[in-house]
Structure formats: structure tokens, C-alpha cells
Design a protein around this motif. Sequence first.
Motif, PDB file in Angstrom:
ATOM      1  N   THR A 189       0.839  -1.198   0.000  1.00 26.57           N
ATOM      2  CA  THR A 189       0.000   0.000   0.000  1.00 26.57           C
ATOM      3  C   THR A 189       0.876   1.251   0.000  1.00 26.57           C
ATOM      4  N   LEU A 190       0.295   2.348  -0.502  1.00 27.44           N
ATOM      5  CA  LEU A 190       0.989   3.637  -0.613  1.00 27.44           C
ATOM      6  C   LEU A 190       0.185   4.687   0.147  1.00 27.44           C
ATOM      7  N   PHE A 191       0.915   5.523   0.922  1.00 26.24           N
ATOM      8  CA  PHE A 191       0.214   6.496   1.738  1.00 26.24           C
ATOM      9  C   PHE A 191       1.037   7.775   1.825  1.00 26.24           C
ATOM     10  N   HIS A 192       0.352   8.928   1.732  1.00 28.86           N
ATOM     11  CA  HIS A 192       1.031  10.222   1.861  1.00 28.86           C
ATOM     12  C   HIS A 192       1.098  10.629   3.323  1.00 28.86           C
ATOM     13  N   ALA A 193       2.249  11.104   3.725  1.00 31.18           N
ATOM     14  CA  ALA A 193       2.413  11.546   5.105  1.00 31.18           C
ATOM     15  C   ALA A 193       1.782  12.915   5.298  1.00 31.18           C
ATOM     16  N   ASN A 194       1.377  13.188   6.530  1.00 31.01           N
ATOM     17  CA  ASN A 194       0.841  14.493   6.922  1.00 31.01           C
ATOM     18  C   ASN A 194      -0.320  14.934   6.036  1.00 31.01           C
TER      19      ASN A 194
END
Length: 284
Positions: A189-194
Amino acid sequence: MSRVYRLFFCALAGLILVGADHPNLASERKQAEAQAEIADRLESIAATYRQEAERSHSPDRQTEPCEPGDDRRYSDLCAQWKAADAASVSATWAWVSGVVGTLSLVGVFAAIGLTYQANNISRRMGEAQTKAYLANDGIRLELSAASNPPFSAIINCDWRNVGNTPAFDFEVEYRLLATLRSGEVIFSTLFHANEECGAVRIDPSDKAGAHAHFRELSFAGYEDAISRGDVTILVDMNGTYRTVFNKIERVSDQFRSVKFYPSGNGASRLIEVKMARITDAIES
């Protein structure tokens, strides 16, 4: 008397003879003068022919050639040679001037190019010494479940600005990949921080946390494998930020799980994962 008569007749005869010879003497004189005049004319003609013959055998001074450095101003041929020499020298100097001019032009362009290159090098060095540099202090990964699976994953990472100017619009994304030793992929999975606060600014010698919360991660059936350390979790980080020179810089880092620390049971389970930095990028 006879003697006197004889003398008289002798004188008379002499006079007659003298008188008879006078016309002959005048004629001879005229003839001699005419012959002398003819002889003079013939001599003049002969002298003229001799002069022409001498001229034909000896060149005219006005047509005499001249060697280099020999100045004969009375000679037309010499003047022509000097004009030809002057034209040849002028052509040679014109060629030399053209070559020198071309080399000078090449030198000017080369100097301009070197100056431009030196300015670029100096500018890049100034930017390199002044711009912001971001580095992370490592990541912390926790897997938790309040009840039955699915799990959620929380990643926290601090990024520090080790440069001399602020870093603007910092963004980072995390890719989380879990695999078994056999190579079977449990999840990716891919996730953007903040995501809650968006891009941030990091001043020199300051740091900012970049956290990501992965929800709905299914570990069903793999809890024991995780506890035994049979699961490998890879985290790939890629970020961007803008420098004071309005240029976009990129940062990246990779970490791999080395040990799992499970705790809790039942309705509340928590697994702390120790991560170590690696240099190989995560493959799809």
C-alpha cells in the motif's frame, strides 16, 4: 723679235690652256662636293643602322628587369615587377590578418564560453553551500489491532534540515510492503504523510515529523508468522521540497524490518517493529 713672238705665243697658249682647263676644275670640285655629301649621308645611315644593331643586342634601360631590393626607377619593367611584388606582399599580409582575425574571434568566443561556464560553476557552488538539505533520523513502525484483524500501521519519521536555508513545501509518501520468506506478498500500500496538514516548512537546524497511518491492513492468518519473524516489512520513502532558489529537490530512503516485538493479547494487540536502513529500492 722671233724670241719675243715665241714668248708671246707661249704665254697666249698657256692662257688658252688655262682658260680651257678652268671649267673642268669647277666641275670636278662640284663633283667632289657631291660625292662628299653622299658619303656623309651614307655614313649617317650606316651609323643609324649600327645604333639600331647595338640596341637590338643590348636591352633598353627602361625595359631592364630588377632583382629584389634593386631600385631602378628608370625601368618600366622593374616598376611592374615591384608592383607585382607589392601586390603579393599585400595578399600575404591580408591572409595573415584573416587568420589572426579568425583566431581572435575564436579566442573571444572561447573566453565567453569559459566565463559562462565559470559563472555557472560559481553559481552552482553557491547554491550547494546555501540550499536546504533534508535527512531523516530513522522511522518507527507499529502494528496494532483493537480487536480482530484488520491491523493498522503507524509510521513516524523525523526529517531534519541540515542545510543553511529553509526547505519549503516538504511532502513525503511511504510505500509499505509485507512479504513472507517464500516471497508471497501479504499486502502492498501507498500512503502520503501528513495528509491532515499538507506540505510543511522546515527551517535550518529544525526538524518536522512526517507520520502516516495505514488502516485496514489484513494480517489474518499471519499473526504467528509475524511473531516468529517470518514476515518481512519494507518501507520505501520518497519526498520533495522546494529550496530558496525555487528548485525542487528530491529525497528518498529505504528501511527493512529486522525484529518484531509483539505485546498485548486478546482485544488489544501491539507489535513494535525494529527497522534498519537499506540501500536497495523496493521492487513492485
